[in-house]
Design a protein around this motif. Structure first.
Motif, PDB file in Angstrom:
ATOM      1  N   GLU A   1     -31.706  -0.016  -4.923  1.00  0.00           N
ATOM      2  CA  GLU A   1     -31.334  -1.204  -5.994  1.00  0.00           C
ATOM      3  C   GLU A   1     -30.237  -1.814  -5.159  1.00  0.00           C
ATOM      4  O   GLU A   1     -28.925  -1.369  -5.231  1.00  0.00           O
ATOM      5  CB  GLU A   1     -31.362  -0.832  -7.371  1.00  0.00           C
ATOM      6  CG  GLU A   1     -30.965  -2.018  -8.286  1.00  0.00           C
ATOM      7  CD  GLU A   1     -30.832  -1.518  -9.491  1.00  0.00           C
ATOM      8  OE1 GLU A   1     -31.693  -1.699 -10.343  1.00  0.00           O
ATOM      9  OE2 GLU A   1     -29.920  -1.029 -10.140  1.00  0.00           O
TER      10      GLU A   1
ATOM     11  N   TYR B   1     -27.165  -4.750  -5.501  1.00  0.00           N
ATOM     12  CA  TYR B   1     -26.529  -5.347  -6.766  1.00  0.00           C
ATOM     13  C   TYR B   1     -25.623  -6.386  -6.143  1.00  0.00           C
ATOM     14  O   TYR B   1     -24.755  -6.187  -5.214  1.00  0.00           O
ATOM     15  CB  TYR B   1     -25.732  -4.151  -7.600  1.00  0.00           C
ATOM     16  CG  TYR B   1     -24.821  -5.003  -8.636  1.00  0.00           C
ATOM     17  CD1 TYR B   1     -25.334  -5.540  -9.814  1.00  0.00           C
ATOM     18  CD2 TYR B   1     -23.596  -4.971  -8.411  1.00  0.00           C
ATOM     19  CE1 TYR B   1     -24.419  -5.792 -10.707  1.00  0.00           C
ATOM     20  CE2 TYR B   1     -22.764  -5.320  -9.594  1.00  0.00           C
ATOM     21  CZ  TYR B   1     -23.235  -5.964 -10.636  1.00  0.00           C
ATOM     22  OH  TYR B   1     -22.322  -6.399 -11.410  1.00  0.00           O
ATOM     23  N   SER B   2     -25.469  -7.720  -6.903  1.00  0.00           N
ATOM     24  CA  SER B   2     -24.312  -8.427  -6.459  1.00  0.00           C
ATOM     25  C   SER B   2     -23.930  -9.225  -7.919  1.00  0.00           C
ATOM     26  O   SER B   2     -24.755  -9.478  -8.890  1.00  0.00           O
ATOM     27  CB  SER B   2     -24.836  -9.452  -5.684  1.00  0.00           C
ATOM     28  OG  SER B   2     -24.021 -10.533  -5.322  1.00  0.00           O
ATOM     29  N   SER B   3     -23.057  -9.547  -7.979  1.00  0.00           N
ATOM     30  CA  SER B   3     -22.189 -10.537  -9.245  1.00  0.00           C
ATOM     31  C   SER B   3     -21.800 -11.666  -8.787  1.00  0.00           C
ATOM     32  O   SER B   3     -20.995 -11.744  -7.840  1.00  0.00           O
ATOM     33  CB  SER B   3     -21.365  -9.475  -9.752  1.00  0.00           C
ATOM     34  OG  SER B   3     -20.163  -9.213  -9.005  1.00  0.00           O
TER      35      SER B   3
ATOM     36  N   SER C   1     -34.003  -8.626 -11.266  1.00  0.00           N
ATOM     37  CA  SER C   1     -33.287  -8.671 -12.604  1.00  0.00           C
ATOM     38  C   SER C   1     -32.084  -9.535 -12.585  1.00  0.00           C
ATOM     39  O   SER C   1     -31.138  -9.279 -11.840  1.00  0.00           O
ATOM     40  CB  SER C   1     -32.841  -7.373 -13.159  1.00  0.00           C
ATOM     41  OG  SER C   1     -32.033  -7.236 -14.342  1.00  0.00           O
TER      42      SER C   1
ATOM     43  N   GLU D   1     -25.318 -11.081 -13.033  1.00  0.00           N
ATOM     44  CA  GLU D   1     -25.321  -9.893 -12.373  1.00  0.00           C
ATOM     45  C   GLU D   1     -27.117  -9.820 -11.816  1.00  0.00           C
ATOM     46  O   GLU D   1     -27.827  -9.968 -12.694  1.00  0.00           O
ATOM     47  CB  GLU D   1     -25.413  -8.573 -13.425  1.00  0.00           C
ATOM     48  CG  GLU D   1     -23.926  -8.322 -13.875  1.00  0.00           C
ATOM     49  CD  GLU D   1     -23.695  -7.262 -14.679  1.00  0.00           C
ATOM     50  OE1 GLU D   1     -24.758  -6.669 -15.310  1.00  0.00           O
ATOM     51  OE2 GLU D   1     -22.467  -6.864 -14.815  1.00  0.00           O
TER      52      GLU D   1
ATOM     53  N   THR E   1     -29.791  -8.123  -9.936  1.00  0.00           N
ATOM     54  CA  THR E   1     -30.142  -6.775  -9.108  1.00  0.00           C
ATOM     55  C   THR E   1     -31.604  -6.758  -8.417  1.00  0.00           C
ATOM     56  O   THR E   1     -32.566  -7.414  -9.190  1.00  0.00           O
ATOM     57  CB  THR E   1     -29.965  -5.495  -9.823  1.00  0.00           C
ATOM     58  OG1 THR E   1     -30.864  -5.593 -11.143  1.00  0.00           O
ATOM     59  CG2 THR E   1     -28.842  -5.227 -10.370  1.00  0.00           C
ATOM     60  N   TRP E   2     -31.954  -6.139  -7.478  1.00  0.00           N
ATOM     61  CA  TRP E   2     -33.277  -6.024  -7.017  1.00  0.00           C
ATOM     62  C   TRP E   2     -33.482  -4.786  -6.022  1.00  0.00           C
ATOM     63  O   TRP E   2     -32.782  -4.151  -5.659  1.00  0.00           O
ATOM     64  CB  TRP E   2     -33.385  -7.375  -5.729  1.00  0.00           C
ATOM     65  CG  TRP E   2     -35.061  -7.460  -5.694  1.00  0.00           C
ATOM     66  CD1 TRP E   2     -35.950  -7.947  -6.117  1.00  0.00           C
ATOM     67  CD2 TRP E   2     -35.413  -7.225  -4.020  1.00  0.00           C
ATOM     68  NE1 TRP E   2     -37.202  -7.646  -5.469  1.00  0.00           N
ATOM     69  CE2 TRP E   2     -36.821  -7.652  -4.214  1.00  0.00           C
ATOM     70  CE3 TRP E   2     -34.975  -6.711  -3.024  1.00  0.00           C
ATOM     71  CZ2 TRP E   2     -37.842  -7.572  -3.168  1.00  0.00           C
ATOM     72  CZ3 TRP E   2     -35.624  -6.712  -1.935  1.00  0.00           C
ATOM     73  CH2 TRP E   2     -37.079  -6.948  -1.699  1.00  0.00           C
ATOM     74  N   GLN E   3     -34.897  -4.447  -6.346  1.00  0.00           N
ATOM     75  CA  GLN E   3     -35.166  -2.796  -6.095  1.00  0.00           C
ATOM     76  C   GLN E   3     -36.105  -3.093  -4.676  1.00  0.00           C
ATOM     77  O   GLN E   3     -37.135  -3.944  -4.891  1.00  0.00           O
ATOM     78  CB  GLN E   3     -35.783  -2.062  -7.115  1.00  0.00           C
ATOM     79  CG  GLN E   3     -34.911  -1.888  -8.196  1.00  0.00           C
ATOM     80  CD  GLN E   3     -35.413  -1.131  -9.190  1.00  0.00           C
ATOM     81  OE1 GLN E   3     -36.466  -0.723  -9.372  1.00  0.00           O
ATOM     82  NE2 GLN E   3     -34.654  -0.615 -10.431  1.00  0.00           N
TER      83      GLN E   3
ATOM     84  N   VAL F   1     -31.007  -9.817  -1.444  1.00  0.00           N
ATOM     85  CA  VAL F   1     -30.124  -9.955  -2.879  1.00  0.00           C
ATOM     86  C   VAL F   1     -29.008 -11.301  -2.200  1.00  0.00           C
ATOM     87  O   VAL F   1     -28.701 -12.112  -2.828  1.00  0.00           O
ATOM     88  CB  VAL F   1     -29.378  -9.064  -3.323  1.00  0.00           C
ATOM     89  CG1 VAL F   1     -28.151  -9.276  -4.379  1.00  0.00           C
ATOM     90  CG2 VAL F   1     -30.503  -8.026  -4.262  1.00  0.00           C
TER      91      VAL F   1
ATOM     92  N   ALA G   1     -23.917  -8.073  -2.481  1.00  0.00           N
ATOM     93  CA  ALA G   1     -24.808  -6.954  -2.020  1.00  0.00           C
ATOM     94  C   ALA G   1     -24.533  -6.075  -0.987  1.00  0.00           C
ATOM     95  O   ALA G   1     -24.450  -6.546   0.129  1.00  0.00           O
ATOM     96  CB  ALA G   1     -26.301  -7.439  -2.153  1.00  0.00           C
TER      97      ALA G   1
ATOM     98  N   PRO H   1     -27.359  -0.112  -0.457  1.00  0.00           N
ATOM     99  CA  PRO H   1     -27.225   1.256  -1.407  1.00  0.00           C
ATOM    100  C   PRO H   1     -27.509   2.383  -0.714  1.00  0.00           C
ATOM    101  O   PRO H   1     -28.144   2.547   0.435  1.00  0.00           O
ATOM    102  CB  PRO H   1     -28.529   0.856  -2.466  1.00  0.00           C
ATOM    103  CG  PRO H   1     -29.284  -0.129  -1.687  1.00  0.00           C
ATOM    104  CD  PRO H   1     -28.715  -0.654  -0.692  1.00  0.00           C
TER     105      PRO H   1
END
Length: 491
Positions: A56, A58-60, A142, A153, A155-157, A168, A429, A432
């Motif tokens: 996953e 993640y970026s904000s 998401s 926020e 997120t992508w898996q 992302v 992002a 991970p």
């Protein structure tokens, strides 16, 4: 013999499932329970180990309220005050970030074969493959709002951590571009045309006003009105002075004509007896009195006391001269009366002066009427001048307003071209390192728990389906007979 009360107590106690009954079933069917537990745990462990890991990214992103959210009116003088709903703004950005159009752009950049190679192998239609890829991307995407903040926020898996991070970051980059395209208002061309149009109107209004002022000779209405009033006042004073001079000149002419009528045309010029000088002296005094009378008439009226006194003296001296001339008439030489001639000359000069005064009065009256006419026309000129001033002020204001809007729109479009959005990436992002799926320890624990519960449940089902008696108390409960003896068989 056992009493009925004893039997009833045994029956009541046998109907309650005790801990002993549970353990009896567990120990009786322990093999079945253990088998179910091991199989369930094994399958869970196998699926967990076989399942591909999912990472996953993640970026904000911080959403700032800026120029994109400010309303700019293309017409009108000012922008209305509009309250900005922060929640609605953030929800709009969430919708944009999760839109199919944005995801399609990400997939086209990374290619569907790279992101979802299995989909490209399953379907042969490119359009169908792209649609399924978009739906799959949206399912694992998401986008949410951080609590009590302006932060998105995202997120992508995905099974590939590198692809997850790239996707992302691309999504955030394309989000900024689409944010600018949606909120930008490319109206520079329209505003530039409006600026040119109102610039021409402003120049024309200014030229019309200058032409009007030049034609009518107006520089300032207040100054022009004050000048007219001052000239009218000055002309009116001059006119009154001239009219007063005319009245004085008329009175003087009437007096001169009266004197001329009573004045003899000829008088004695010389006598034989030159020693008699009293007549000459009297004539000299009479001449002085006549001049003094004319001077007084210019200042006073004929009924004035000073004029009457001078005339009485003139009458006395005239009578004296006549008496003296009568006595010495044989010795006096007759001739034209110089006083009569002088009165005639003064009458001619007075009439010429009176005519000049009349001409001056007419000219002053004409100028006064012209000034009053101009003053009356000044009101209509003032209305026209006010209309021209109003048009000039409106055209200037419109020109300045659209010039400001055009400059503002030009700067905004330049900022859009440079991709300067009020959106800042707080955290980009990163690739991970650890997968979020599967959670092996949790899955194994849940598999063991499911196997244990399933095995115990299956053991109780088997016990219920066998139909026999595991303990003698069950027989007492069903037959209603007491147990007298129990035989234990050991294998």
């Amino acid at each position: 013999m056992i009493s009925d009360s004893t039997l009833r107590s045994w029956e009541a106690s046998s109907r309650v499932l005790s801990l002993r009954d549970v353990f009896t079933v567990l120990f009786k069917h322990q093999n079945v329970i253990l088998t179910v537990f091991i199989v369930t745990l094994g399958l869970t462990a196998f699926v967990t180990l076989v399942q591909a890991p999912v990472y996953e990214a993640y970026s904000s992103v911080l959403i700032k309220i800026g120029r994109e959210h400010i309303y700019r009116s293309e017409v009108g003088q000012s922008n209305p005050t509009i309250s900005i709903d922060r929640a609605a703004t953030i929800n709009s950005e969430i919708r944009i970030a999760s839109s199919a159009d944005l995801i399609k752009k990400v997939l086209e950049y990374l290619t569907v074969e790279t992101v979802y190679p299995d989909l490209s192998r399953q379907t042969s239609t490119p359009g169908r493959t792209l649609e399924e890829a978009i739906m799959k991307f949206q399912y694992h995407l998401s986008v949410s709002q951080a609590k009590d903040s302006n932060v998105l926020e995202i997120t992508w898996q995905h099974e590939d951590p590198i692809i997850a991070a790239k996707a992302v970051n691309l999504l955030v980059e394309f989000l900024k571009e689409k944010h600018l395209r949606i909120y930008s208002d490319p109206n520079t061309g329209f505003l530039e045309k409006q600026v040119q149009f109102y610039k021409q109107k402003f120049d024309k209004s200014k030229a019309d006003l200058e032409t009007f002022k030049r034609i009518v000779g107006l520089s300032s209405l207040e100054d022009e009105r004050r000048l007219f009033l001052e000239q009218i006042k000055e002309m009116d004073t001059t006119l009154k002075t001239v009219q007063h001079d005319i009245q004085g000149q008329r009175s003087k002419l009437r007096s001169l004509k009266t004197q001329k009528g009573s004045m003899p045309t000829s008088i004695s010029l010389s006598s034989v007896n030159q020693g008699n000088t009293s007549i000459d002296k009297a004539k000299s005094e009479l001449l002085d009195l006549r001049r003094r009378e004319q001077e007084l008439l210019a200042k006073y009226k004929e009924r004035s006391r000073y004029v009457k006194e001078v005339r009485e003296e003139i009458a006395i001296i005239s009578q004296f001269i006549q008496l003296e001339e009568g006595r010495h008439s044989d010795r006096i030489t007759k001739g034209n009366n110089p006083i009569f001639q002088q009165l005639e000359m003064e009458i001619v000069a007075g009439e010429a002066n009176l005519q000049s005064l009349f001409s001056k009065e007419q000219e002053i009256t004409r100028q006064l009427m012209e000034l009053r006419y101009k003053l009356r026309n000044l009101e209509s000129q003032e209305q026209e001048l006010e209309a021209l001033d109003l048009n000039l002020a409106m055209d200037r204001k419109n020109y300045e307003t659209y010039l400001y809007k055009w400059e503002e729109a030009r700067v905004s479009e330049e900022m859009d071209r440079l991709n300067l959005a009020n959106m800042s990436v707080i955290q980009a992002a990163m690739v991970p390192l650890h997968p979020v799926k599967p959670q092996k320890i949790l899955y194994v624990f849940l598999g063991a728990l499911a196997g244990l519960v399933g095995g115990v449940g299956f053991g109780f089902v088997v016990e219920f389906l066998e139909g026999g008696y595991t303990r003698p108390e069950y027989l007492t409960r069903d037959l209603g007979l007491p147990i007298l003896a129990r035989i234990i068989q050991k294998a």
